[in-house]
Design an enzyme around this catalytic site. Structure first.
Site, short mmCIF file in Angstrom:
data_model
loop_
_atom_site.label_atom_id
_atom_site.label_comp_id
_atom_site.label_asym_id
_atom_site.label_seq_id
_atom_site.Cartn_x
_atom_site.Cartn_y
_atom_site.Cartn_z
N LYS A 73 0.85 -1.21 0.00
CA LYS A 73 0.00 0.00 0.00
C LYS A 73 0.87 1.25 0.00
O LYS A 73 2.05 1.23 0.39
CB LYS A 73 -0.94 0.02 1.19
CG LYS A 73 -0.28 0.04 2.59
CD LYS A 73 0.10 1.42 3.13
CE LYS A 73 0.69 1.35 4.53
NZ LYS A 73 1.43 2.52 4.96
N ASP A 86 -3.09 -1.12 10.33
CA ASP A 86 -3.26 -1.10 8.87
C ASP A 86 -3.91 -2.37 8.32
O ASP A 86 -4.16 -2.46 7.12
CB ASP A 86 -1.89 -0.97 8.17
CG ASP A 86 -1.32 0.43 8.31
OD1 ASP A 86 -2.06 1.35 8.70
OD2 ASP A 86 -0.11 0.60 8.01
O1 C5P Z 1 -0.79 -0.70 15.01
P1 C5P Z 1 0.64 -0.94 14.66
O2 C5P Z 1 1.22 -2.09 15.44
O3 C5P Z 1 0.86 -1.05 13.22
O4 C5P Z 1 1.44 0.37 15.13
C1 C5P Z 1 2.82 0.41 15.32
C2 C5P Z 1 3.17 1.60 16.21
O5 C5P Z 1 2.90 2.82 15.52
C3 C5P Z 1 2.35 1.67 17.48
O6 C5P Z 1 2.94 0.94 18.52
C4 C5P Z 1 2.34 3.18 17.77
O7 C5P Z 1 3.54 3.56 18.42
C5 C5P Z 1 2.37 3.79 16.38
N1 C5P Z 1 1.01 4.17 15.91
C6 C5P Z 1 0.38 5.27 16.47
N2 C5P Z 1 -0.87 5.63 16.01
C7 C5P Z 1 -1.47 4.93 15.03
C8 C5P Z 1 -0.84 3.81 14.44
C9 C5P Z 1 0.41 3.45 14.91
O8 C5P Z 1 0.91 5.93 17.35
N3 C5P Z 1 -2.67 5.32 14.60
#
Ligand code: C5P
Length: 305
Positions: free
Chosen positions: A17, A155
């Site tokens: 993506k 995502d």
């Molecule tokens: O959800 P995911 O594991 O992909 O996110 C990785 C990191 O990115 C999270 O631990 C967080 O620190 C940050 N993040 C965030 N806000 C979001 C998505 C991700 O702060 N909406």
């Protein structure tokens, strides 16, 4: 998500993506950030082949399937295949939530670069949910799959979207599928180094002004690519430039070239330029190659059926 069905195996193709728009709206009490983002899936695919594992366990094997990933291996970035891998976590979550006793061997062929802002891990996780729901005949509905996806990462839900374009809100997991009336062509460059997503979010500061995703959605829906290119936006670009000089260098390279628009995808470090058509993308890719040491590739988003 493309799918190939054999008698005793199922193969799914998991796309990458790009974020055409990403605005960080603020920090939430749970530590995540509230987002308004427009994502599009592009034609670089990992593939996942599911076969039965009679013991009921989950066995993941990862195979380097292309030159893009080989460079990752050269950089010492190999994909862990243990319990932390999102594919294994997705399979276990399905087992736990449905109580199925069935197991799976999963052969994952990586083509999407790792830790690049291209969503490879999330796409693989979504493909695992969809693939094993079918392979194990679990009969989970789309809302049920979405609920599981949200538990795996911000995502993952996007990759369950029935359309290649979607606006995502919340921490990214609330998706609004949108029609893409035309194909989009991109040059994507990938620096040698990466950045941790959490670090980029941590360094993100509120913006005084930001364009609206509504305007970009409208231009895209009308096929006004030149105007759409001017409305690309990513709140994470400024912190990523501060944290990684290669991102800044790529921005300068892309600035010198006649892209319709260009920016970082997600938290990076991949950087992309929007092109008018396939030929335009091929010509600009050659110039990126001549002017930057980054890996680069050309990819397209295909329009909604
Ligand atoms: O959800 P995911 O594991 O992909 O996110 C990785 C990191 O990115 C999270 O631990 C967080 O620190 C940050 N993040 C965030 N806000 C979001 C998505 C991700 O702060 N909406």
């Amino acid at each position: 998500m493309r799918c190939l069905s054999e008698t005793s195996a199922l193969t799914l193709f998991a796309p990458a993506k790009l974020n055409l728009f990403l605005q960080v709206l603020g920090k939430r009490p749970d530590g995540y950030h509230e987002l308004d983002t427009l994502m599009v899936s592009v034609g670089i695919y990992d593939s996942l082949r599911f076969t039965e594992e009679p013991s009921g366990g989950i066995e993941l094997r990862c195979r380097d399937a292309g030159s893009i990933f080989r460079r990752d291996a050269d950089r010492g970035q190999t994909l862990p295949t243990g319990e932390d891998n999102l594919v294994v976590r997705a399979a276990r979550l399905l087992q736990e939530s449905t109580g199925t006793r069935r197991g799976a061997r999963i052969e994952l062929c990586k083509r999407i670069p790792l830790a690049a802002g291209l969503g490879g891990g999330s796409s693989d996780a979504a493909a695992t949910l969809v693939g094993l729901n079918r392979f194990w005949k679990l009969g989970l509905s789309s809302p049920e799959l979405h609920a599981l996806a949200a538990r795996l990462g911000s995502d993952v839900n996007f990759f369950l979207s029935p359309t290649p374009l979607a606006r995502c809100r919340g921490r990214g997991e609330q998706i609004e599928p949108l029609r893409l009336p035309l194909a989009l062509h991109f040059v994507i460059a990938r620096p040698r180094t990466g950045i941790a997503t959490a670090q980029v979010f941590k360094h993100c500061r509120p913006e005084a002004t930001a364009p609206s995703a509504n305007d970009l959605v409208e231009k895209l829906s009308r096929g006004e690519l030149g105007n759409a290119g001017k409305l690309l936006h990513n709140s994470l670009q400024a912190p990523a430039e501060q944290l990684n000089d290669e991102v800044l260098q790529l921005k300068r390279t892309f600035d010198r070239l006649p892209f319709l628009g260009h920016q970082l995808t997600g938290s990076g470090t991949s950087y992309f330029g929007l092109c008018a058509n396939r030929d335009h993308a091929s010509r600009l890719a050659a110039r990126v190659r001549a002017e930057s040491p980054a890996d680069y590739f050309v990819a397209a988003a295909t329009c909604s059926p």
